[in-house]
Design a protein around this motif. Structure first.
Motif, PDB file in Angstrom:
ATOM      1  N   VAL A   1      28.678 -30.724  -7.991  1.00  0.00           N
ATOM      2  CA  VAL A   1      27.856 -29.597  -8.437  1.00  0.00           C
ATOM      3  C   VAL A   1      28.726 -28.493  -9.027  1.00  0.00           C
ATOM      4  O   VAL A   1      28.430 -27.970 -10.100  1.00  0.00           O
ATOM      5  N   THR A   2      29.812 -28.138  -8.350  1.00  0.00           N
ATOM      6  CA  THR A   2      30.624 -27.003  -8.824  1.00  0.00           C
ATOM      7  C   THR A   2      31.352 -27.310 -10.135  1.00  0.00           C
ATOM      8  O   THR A   2      31.719 -26.382 -10.851  1.00  0.00           O
ATOM      9  N   LYS A   3      31.528 -28.578 -10.468  1.00  0.00           N
ATOM     10  CA  LYS A   3      32.134 -28.923 -11.766  1.00  0.00           C
ATOM     11  C   LYS A   3      31.275 -28.446 -12.939  1.00  0.00           C
ATOM     12  O   LYS A   3      31.752 -28.288 -14.044  1.00  0.00           O
ATOM     13  N   LEU A   4      30.001 -28.212 -12.683  1.00  0.00           N
ATOM     14  CA  LEU A   4      29.093 -27.739 -13.731  1.00  0.00           C
ATOM     15  C   LEU A   4      29.231 -26.238 -13.991  1.00  0.00           C
ATOM     16  O   LEU A   4      28.657 -25.726 -14.944  1.00  0.00           O
ATOM     17  N   PHE A   5      30.003 -25.551 -13.164  1.00  0.00           N
ATOM     18  CA  PHE A   5      30.103 -24.098 -13.246  1.00  0.00           C
ATOM     19  C   PHE A   5      31.537 -23.685 -13.578  1.00  0.00           C
ATOM     20  O   PHE A   5      32.448 -23.910 -12.779  1.00  0.00           O
ATOM     21  N   PRO A   6      31.732 -23.056 -14.730  1.00  0.00           N
ATOM     22  CA  PRO A   6      33.094 -22.658 -15.117  1.00  0.00           C
ATOM     23  C   PRO A   6      33.673 -21.550 -14.240  1.00  0.00           C
ATOM     24  O   PRO A   6      34.885 -21.342 -14.242  1.00  0.00           O
ATOM     25  N   ASN A   7      32.840 -20.855 -13.478  1.00  0.00           N
ATOM     26  CA  ASN A   7      33.314 -19.760 -12.640  1.00  0.00           C
ATOM     27  C   ASN A   7      33.639 -20.208 -11.223  1.00  0.00           C
ATOM     28  O   ASN A   7      33.837 -19.388 -10.334  1.00  0.00           O
ATOM     29  N   ALA A   8      33.721 -21.520 -10.990  1.00  0.00           N
ATOM     30  CA  ALA A   8      34.013 -22.046  -9.657  1.00  0.00           C
ATOM     31  C   ALA A   8      35.511 -22.275  -9.494  1.00  0.00           C
ATOM     32  O   ALA A   8      36.179 -22.784 -10.393  1.00  0.00           O
TER      33      ALA A   8
END
Length: 144
Positions: free
Chosen positions: A64-71
């Motif tokens: 899931v967090t791979k979809l978010f550049p701010n992770a």
């Protein structure tokens, strides 16, 4: 005309994509997705995931967090090391940024200037570390 909300229309393809990789863990997937999306709001959520070892928690969270550049994923980082790596030294009374003063004093210390070392030590002792976490997703892969 669809009864589906605009948010649901955008989230459904994301959920379908994630579910193609994750089987039988819709609750965790949904919770992690909502927590990540909340990082873009004024009231971000915190999520602690607990469960037995080898249950697939890290896989779902990573997917899931791979979809978010701010992770940002952190492994083995202490709270203190994180603050020094990501933070800015400020004066606790005036909130003035002290990094320039600290850098100047460090140059004076490196140049062998008398008294600069104690002045630098005092300034660092007085300083607070401010960390701007607005819009960030922090994933701690180990318990602190």
């Amino acid at each position: 005309m669809s009864d589906q909300s605009p948010v649901a229309r955008y989230l459904d393809p994301i959920r379908q994509y994630l579910r193609s990789y994750v089987k039988d863990d819709d609750d965790l997937l949904e919770h992690v997705l909502i927590a990540c999306l909340s990082s873009y709001t004024s009231s971000p959520l915190n999520l602690g995931v607990m469960g037995p070892s080898s249950a697939g928690k890290t896989y779902v969270i990573s997917l899931v967090t791979k979809l978010f550049p701010n992770a940002v994923s952190l492994t083995g980082a202490s709270a203190k090391s994180f603050f020094y790596e990501e933070g800015t030294a400020i004066d606790p009374d005036t909130h003035e940024d002290l990094q320039g003063k600290i850098d100047d004093l460090q140059k004076r210390v490196d140049g062998g200037e008398e008294g600069a070392k104690s002045e630098l030590r005092l300034l660092r002792r007085k300083a607070m570390i401010r960390v701007n976490l607005a819009g960030r997703i922090l994933v701690f892969k180990e318990s602190p």
